[in-house]
Design a protein around this motif. Sequence first.
Motif, mmCIF file in Angstrom:
data_model
loop_
_atom_site.group_PDB
_atom_site.id
_atom_site.type_symbol
_atom_site.label_atom_id
_atom_site.label_comp_id
_atom_site.label_asym_id
_atom_site.label_seq_id
_atom_site.Cartn_x
_atom_site.Cartn_y
_atom_site.Cartn_z
ATOM 1 N N LYS A 6 0.857 -1.191 0.000
ATOM 2 C CA LYS A 6 0.000 0.000 0.000
ATOM 3 C C LYS A 6 0.886 1.230 0.000
ATOM 4 N N TYR A 7 0.478 2.229 -0.754
ATOM 5 C CA TYR A 7 1.306 3.429 -0.840
ATOM 6 C C TYR A 7 1.265 4.233 0.452
ATOM 7 N N ILE A 8 2.260 5.076 0.615
ATOM 8 C CA ILE A 8 2.338 5.962 1.767
ATOM 9 C C ILE A 8 2.134 7.372 1.245
ATOM 10 N N SER A 9 1.158 8.057 1.759
ATOM 11 C CA SER A 9 0.759 9.354 1.246
ATOM 12 C C SER A 9 1.487 10.504 1.945
ATOM 13 N N ILE A 10 2.284 11.229 1.175
ATOM 14 C CA ILE A 10 2.926 12.434 1.701
ATOM 15 C C ILE A 10 1.849 13.462 2.034
ATOM 16 N N GLU A 11 0.824 13.537 1.192
ATOM 17 C CA GLU A 11 -0.260 14.493 1.416
ATOM 18 C C GLU A 11 -0.963 14.249 2.744
ATOM 19 N N GLU A 16 -1.990 15.964 8.321
ATOM 20 C CA GLU A 16 -1.914 15.712 9.756
ATOM 21 C C GLU A 16 -1.058 16.757 10.486
ATOM 22 N N THR A 17 -0.191 17.438 9.753
ATOM 23 C CA THR A 17 0.709 18.430 10.354
ATOM 24 C C THR A 17 0.500 19.801 9.721
ATOM 25 N N LYS A 18 -0.731 20.075 9.311
ATOM 26 C CA LYS A 18 -0.975 21.301 8.548
ATOM 27 C C LYS A 18 -0.675 22.580 9.329
ATOM 28 N N GLU A 19 -0.798 22.542 10.644
ATOM 29 C CA GLU A 19 -0.468 23.733 11.426
ATOM 30 C C GLU A 19 1.017 24.066 11.264
ATOM 31 N N GLN A 20 1.861 23.049 11.367
ATOM 32 C CA GLN A 20 3.301 23.264 11.170
ATOM 33 C C GLN A 20 3.593 23.654 9.720
ATOM 34 N N LEU A 47 11.480 18.312 4.857
ATOM 35 C CA LEU A 47 12.394 17.197 5.109
ATOM 36 C C LEU A 47 11.907 16.336 6.272
ATOM 37 N N SER A 48 11.300 16.952 7.277
ATOM 38 C CA SER A 48 10.757 16.168 8.388
ATOM 39 C C SER A 48 9.586 15.297 7.921
ATOM 40 N N VAL A 49 8.794 15.807 6.986
ATOM 41 C CA VAL A 49 7.698 15.011 6.406
ATOM 42 C C VAL A 49 8.267 13.821 5.651
ATOM 43 N N LEU A 50 9.276 14.069 4.824
ATOM 44 C CA LEU A 50 9.888 12.979 4.061
ATOM 45 C C LEU A 50 10.507 11.935 4.987
ATOM 46 N N LEU A 51 11.129 12.374 6.066
ATOM 47 C CA LEU A 51 11.709 11.441 7.027
ATOM 48 C C LEU A 51 10.629 10.582 7.672
ATOM 49 N N ARG A 52 9.524 11.197 8.021
ATOM 50 C CA ARG A 52 8.408 10.443 8.623
ATOM 51 C C ARG A 52 7.854 9.396 7.646
#
Length: 78
Positions: A6-11, A16-20, A47-52
Motif C-alpha cells: 500500500k502506498y504511503i501518502s505524503i499528502e 496531519e501536520t498542517k499547522e506546522q 524534510l521532516s515530512v519525508l523522514l516520517r
Amino acid sequence: MAIVGKYISIEKVIEETKEQYYESLVESSAQWHEGENNYAPFVGYYLSVLLRVYRDFSSRVGYVFKHGISKPQRVRGT
C-alpha cells in the motif's frame, strides 16, 4: 498493520501536520518582498515530512520481512 504494498501518502502527513506546514510557510515568506526571506523553515518542515514517510515505509518493509509475507499475500493485501 498495512503492508508495504500500500502506498504511503505524503499528502496525508502534510494534512496531519498542517499547522506546522502553514507556520513554516509564513516564516519562510517573511520579508519576501524585500528579497530577504529564508526558505530554511519550509525546507526543514518538508524534510521532516519525508523522514516520517521514509520511516513508515521502512517499518512496513521490516514487517513484511519479519512475518514472511509472500508476494501473493502482499498483492491481496492480507
